[in-house]
Design a protein around this motif. Sequence first.
Motif, PDB file in Angstrom:
ATOM      1  N   ILE A 125       0.865  -1.180   0.000  1.00  0.00           N
ATOM      2  CA  ILE A 125       0.000   0.000   0.000  1.00  0.00           C
ATOM      3  C   ILE A 125       0.901   1.229   0.000  1.00  0.00           C
ATOM      4  O   ILE A 125       1.727   1.408   0.899  1.00  0.00           O
ATOM      5  N   GLU A 143      -0.654  10.073  -6.932  1.00  0.00           N
ATOM      6  CA  GLU A 143      -1.245   8.760  -6.655  1.00  0.00           C
ATOM      7  C   GLU A 143      -1.415   7.965  -7.960  1.00  0.00           C
ATOM      8  O   GLU A 143      -1.156   6.750  -7.996  1.00  0.00           O
ATOM      9  N   THR A 147       0.414   4.452  -8.860  1.00  0.00           N
ATOM     10  CA  THR A 147      -0.414   3.295  -9.187  1.00  0.00           C
ATOM     11  C   THR A 147      -0.046   2.715 -10.546  1.00  0.00           C
ATOM     12  O   THR A 147       0.098   1.490 -10.705  1.00  0.00           O
ATOM     13  N   SER A 154      -3.170  -0.197  -3.378  1.00  0.00           N
ATOM     14  CA  SER A 154      -3.854   1.088  -3.387  1.00  0.00           C
ATOM     15  C   SER A 154      -2.839   2.177  -3.064  1.00  0.00           C
ATOM     16  O   SER A 154      -1.723   1.893  -2.610  1.00  0.00           O
ATOM     17  N   HIS A 156      -2.610   6.192  -1.246  1.00  0.00           N
ATOM     18  CA  HIS A 156      -3.341   7.147  -0.415  1.00  0.00           C
ATOM     19  C   HIS A 156      -2.434   8.314  -0.041  1.00  0.00           C
ATOM     20  O   HIS A 156      -1.244   8.122   0.232  1.00  0.00           O
ATOM     21  N   LYS A 168      -8.926   6.069   6.063  1.00  0.00           N
ATOM     22  CA  LYS A 168      -8.897   5.333   4.795  1.00  0.00           C
ATOM     23  C   LYS A 168      -7.727   4.349   4.758  1.00  0.00           C
ATOM     24  O   LYS A 168      -7.833   3.264   4.177  1.00  0.00           O
ATOM     25  N   ALA A 172      -7.907   0.342   4.257  1.00  0.00           N
ATOM     26  CA  ALA A 172      -7.159  -0.332   3.191  1.00  0.00           C
ATOM     27  C   ALA A 172      -6.326  -1.491   3.716  1.00  0.00           C
ATOM     28  O   ALA A 172      -6.072  -2.460   3.000  1.00  0.00           O
TER      29      ALA A 172
END
Length: 305
Positions: A125, A143, A147, A154, A156, A168, A172
């Motif tokens: 993550i 982001e 990605t 994910s 963040h 969040k 996740a």
Amino acid sequence: MNASVFSCGFAVIAGPPNAGKSTLLNRLLDCKLSIVTPKPQTTRKKITGIYHDDSSQIIFLDTPGIMQPQQKLHESMLAVVRQTLQETDVIIALIPYCKGADHIDRDFTTELFDKWLKPVSKPLIAVLNKSDLVSPETQKQTETWITNTFSPVSAHSVSARKGSGLDKLIDALRPHLPMDEPLYPEEMLSTAPERFFVSEIIREKIFLFYGKEIPYATEVVVDEFKEQHENDPSRKDLIRCSVIVERDTQKQILIGNRGSALKKLGQAARADIEELLGRPVFLELFIKVRPDWRKKQHLLKSYGY
């Protein structure tokens, strides 16, 4: 507790020095567990912090910053990172935003993912910290780049300092926690003993009070920790610590004119130790010279590296 909706597991926080790993851990736990200073490479050992809520228990592992090693101490710190990455269930790749054209260090981020994190084959993550330094548009663009380039589970943007975006992040992490029952009681915040946090508090004050090479050339060893209050509540606990330095000149700087600097250090450290323990202590600090201790494997081992 409904075991079917409860999740528990380990999450390592990995990233460069000064990314805000310790600040993130403290904010998630709502407790100052890991020492924080403006100087890089403050964290030298793995620090375990245990997060609890109604549906999860997350054992966070704060690790030293990933950098190019310049001595055996750095190599030992990086060995801690490698071992911890193997032990975890999910990895938080903590990358700090910075002011500049790219807003993050793209070269280091590439090295972090390709050399350190992706070979471990654990869920990744990406967490972009210090989001308060950049605009929402920049956050979204960064982001997207993370990605598309590294394919984490994910990505963040958060501000550990301000506490934004952390709910969040917790959400996740939960799907990657394999256990359905907690490993530790709810009141437990760490697996480390009190004497470890005592030594960390003293190191933090050294980082804050002294400049240049002094903090990096210093190690703190707890030689004696007598919990005297258990038999007599009126008696203070006795804590004796050795502050290790590499040269006589560093010893003189730590002590200061007529012991003034060492007295200031001891008073500040004692106040935080008493707050941590919830009881009064008698703290003694002794400065010892161990030439080039950061380069000597047997000394590093004796200091817990």
